[in-house]
Design an enzyme around this catalytic site. Sequence first.
Site, mmCIF file in Angstrom:
data_model
loop_
_atom_site.group_PDB
_atom_site.id
_atom_site.type_symbol
_atom_site.label_atom_id
_atom_site.label_comp_id
_atom_site.label_asym_id
_atom_site.label_seq_id
_atom_site.Cartn_x
_atom_site.Cartn_y
_atom_site.Cartn_z
ATOM 1 C CG ASP A 1 -2.123 -0.888 1.492
ATOM 2 O OD1 ASP A 1 -2.724 -1.290 -0.401
ATOM 3 O OD2 ASP A 1 -2.670 -1.262 2.221
ATOM 4 C CG ASP B 1 -6.984 -1.487 -1.578
ATOM 5 O OD1 ASP B 1 -7.050 -2.671 -2.328
ATOM 6 O OD2 ASP B 1 -5.984 -0.847 -1.122
#
Length: 162
Positions: free
Chosen positions: A123, A142
Site C-alpha cells: 500500500d 483497492d
Amino acid sequence: MTMPGARGWPKWFALAALVIVLDQISKLYFNSRFQYGEIRPVVEGFFNFTLVYNPGAAFSFLHDAGGWQKYLFTILAFAVSGWLGWNIVKRRFSGLMNLAAAFIMGGALGNVIDRLAYGHVIDFIMVHYYNEWYYPAFNLADSFICVGAALMVADSMKKPSR
C-alpha cells in the site's frame, strides 16, 4: 438472460489486465523508491505517499491472524473474479456492470499477485486530515475495487428497461 449491450467480452478482460499492470507497476515503483514506513507529503495535511505492507485485507482486517488469511483472501479473490468473468463471457451483465466487474477483477487479482509474491499487499496512498484523521493506506487495486463496487451499486439502481 443475455444482455444485448455486453458483447465484446475480450475488451473487459483486457481492461482487467490493464488494471493489474497499472497496479503492479505502481507497487514496484513505490517498493523500489521508498523505505518501509517512509512518508512523503504530496498535498501537505491531506495526501501523502508512503510504503506499508498489509498482510490482511481492507483496513488491515486479520493482519495478525498468523498467515492463513493470505490463502483465504486469495481463494476469495479467485472465486469472485471467476464468477464475474463467467458472467461477462455469458453476457449476463450490462455494459456498466461489465466495467465494474473488470475493475473488481483487476484490483482483486492485482492484490493476489502481492499476496502470492510477497505474503502481503503493498500500500502507498495515504489520505488524511492533518494529524487528526487518517484513512488506512491503500493502493490502485483497492481504488479500482471501490470504483467497481460503486459502479455495481449505480447499475443496480438503474430503472429496468421495458
